[in-house]
Design a protein around this motif. Sequence first.
Motif, PDB file in Angstrom:
ATOM      1  N   UNK A 211       6.889 -34.782  -9.072  1.00  0.00           N
ATOM      2  CA  UNK A 211       8.181 -34.372  -9.872  1.00  0.00           C
ATOM      3  C   UNK A 211       8.139 -34.064 -11.092  1.00  0.00           C
ATOM      4  N   UNK A 212       7.105 -34.636 -11.920  1.00  0.00           N
ATOM      5  CA  UNK A 212       6.705 -34.385 -13.160  1.00  0.00           C
ATOM      6  C   UNK A 212       6.227 -33.161 -13.290  1.00  0.00           C
ATOM      7  N   UNK A 213       5.216 -32.837 -12.265  1.00  0.00           N
ATOM      8  CA  UNK A 213       4.313 -31.550 -12.297  1.00  0.00           C
ATOM      9  C   UNK A 213       5.081 -30.529 -11.890  1.00  0.00           C
ATOM     10  N   UNK A 214       6.090 -30.599 -11.004  1.00  0.00           N
ATOM     11  CA  UNK A 214       6.877 -29.212 -10.607  1.00  0.00           C
ATOM     12  C   UNK A 214       7.954 -29.572 -10.054  1.00  0.00           C
ATOM     13  N   UNK A 215       9.043 -28.621 -10.228  1.00  0.00           N
ATOM     14  CA  UNK A 215      10.374 -28.784  -9.574  1.00  0.00           C
ATOM     15  C   UNK A 215      10.530 -27.887  -8.311  1.00  0.00           C
TER      16      UNK A 215
END
Lengths: 277, 286
Positions: free
Chosen positions: B52-56
């Motif tokens: 979740x931090x890396x991509x939405x």
Amino acid sequence: MAINYPVVSEIADGVYRINEFGYSSIYVVVGSKRALVIDTGAGCFRLKAAIRRLTFLPYDVVLTHGHIAQAGGIGQFENIYAYPGEYARAMKVSRVDSIHFCASVQKDRAAGLWDDALPIDGLWDKIPSITELYEGFVFDLGNRCVKTVRTSGHTYGSCSFIDDKSRIAFAGDACGTNMDITECCVTSAIRGLYNLHAHGDEFDRIFPGNTGGASVTDVISISPEVLNDCIAVCRGILTDSVTIHQGKDFCTAEFHGVKVLFREDRLYEVNEEPLPI
Amino acid sequence: MAVDRPAIVEIENKIYQINEFGLDCMYVICGESRALVVDTGMGYCDFRAIIGELTKLPYDVVITHGHVDHAGGADQFREVWIHPNDVGRAKSIYYERRIEDGDRFRLKNGIWDYGHENVRYWDEFPGIRELYDGQTFDLGGRLITVVYTPGHTYGSCCFLDSKSRIAFVGDALGNVPKSYVSKRLIGLRNLKKHEEEFDRMYGGHAGRMLNSSSKPKRLLDDCIKATEMVLEGKLPLIRKSSHFEHTDSRASAVYGQDMFTFDTDRLRETGRWEPDYQNYCKTELK
């Protein structure tokens, strides 16, 4: 036991980042005929040996700017490329300065992740010759070219380098979420950032000269959008449209998570006409 | 203080390697419209939060093979893609097993810090979608191709990214713990067919330290040659018992940059012909 070796990460095909105990980042770009080493770290490890582990090609060494964290290791090399003013600054860096620098970083850092490495002896004797860099200077590495872009701001002679194969901009300390432009005036920083921005279609990622903090183990690039935010903050300082916190020595302006540290008495160059914004 | 969260390295534009405490590696590949997660690790970290931090973007989860260090964290997802041959293996990884293996594989170098409290308990195994050779995942701007490479397990798969020209090979170039050596040759030759499509290979383990680099390109050729020579009986063997199973039939072979361990009783699936290893067994190691 803490980490007692510099950490090497491959960030693109033939591009390596060496994290020097959390003090600084060194980049090695390997082409088909030559390699390019960007910055030399604070002199806490034998960079020459580390480069030889990555490539056997002949290589050039280039400095983004002449601060201790970038120029501490120049004594290992015969010749370096640097912007003229930065070379003079780099030559003044001594082992004692570097020890002070490393000790001050060690004091701040989260305890124990990295070994408390200090500058090692024997790397400081040689005086390298200089080849002067200029805007647009190209290093031809065979299957890739690395172009020099002058990005004043952090220092007057700061340079960034854009690799056309991996589409990475190595920005040194010229751009990032924590910008320090206390040595320079704000207008110079804006000019430098605009200069990098003008090459915006040539890179997808920006890698900084710092490590993002001594306790950070992740290797993640800065998005080019941060560059726009940096420009916005610096412009905001001149037009008074960002919140400015008055510190003891310096002022801090913050916008969209980008912090810029600057001196209130150095917004413009001496005798400079206000920049049209 | 040691490193108490997995180390993330951006190995290419929009491709992230997540080193789970030196135990194994996961990859997150982001396209324009979707993302792909390769492997799930042991489940010693909140992998979903890291993604979740890396991509939405919405994402699919694929598993290279069903070993505990790659499929152990699968239960935190709603649905995973895995080759049918490894489904049973992946489903038999229980919470207790992950705790036990986390201790067994724990590195003593003091850099990584993780404990049992990090292991989450999930009561449901996710929905299974089956991978097959030649299948593609369109992430928008990049296409991921599945290459079936049995050998390490019966259902190992590799994933080729068209844009970055990276092959995510999992443990396909690694040991042959339970499967047959001849299977490894089939799998490696299948990967070799796609040789033109990738420049770099990233495996399922990044090493014990924080360093991260791709595998040398010639490793694939060395692996194929080593496997061929073992099957022909031309390579000297190093006898040793494995860390995990203490059987007399374990042996290692070295060729070039490849060293792999296998079971001398399990060379060919048919089992008809076997070279006489006793005569040229070079070194005896305990």
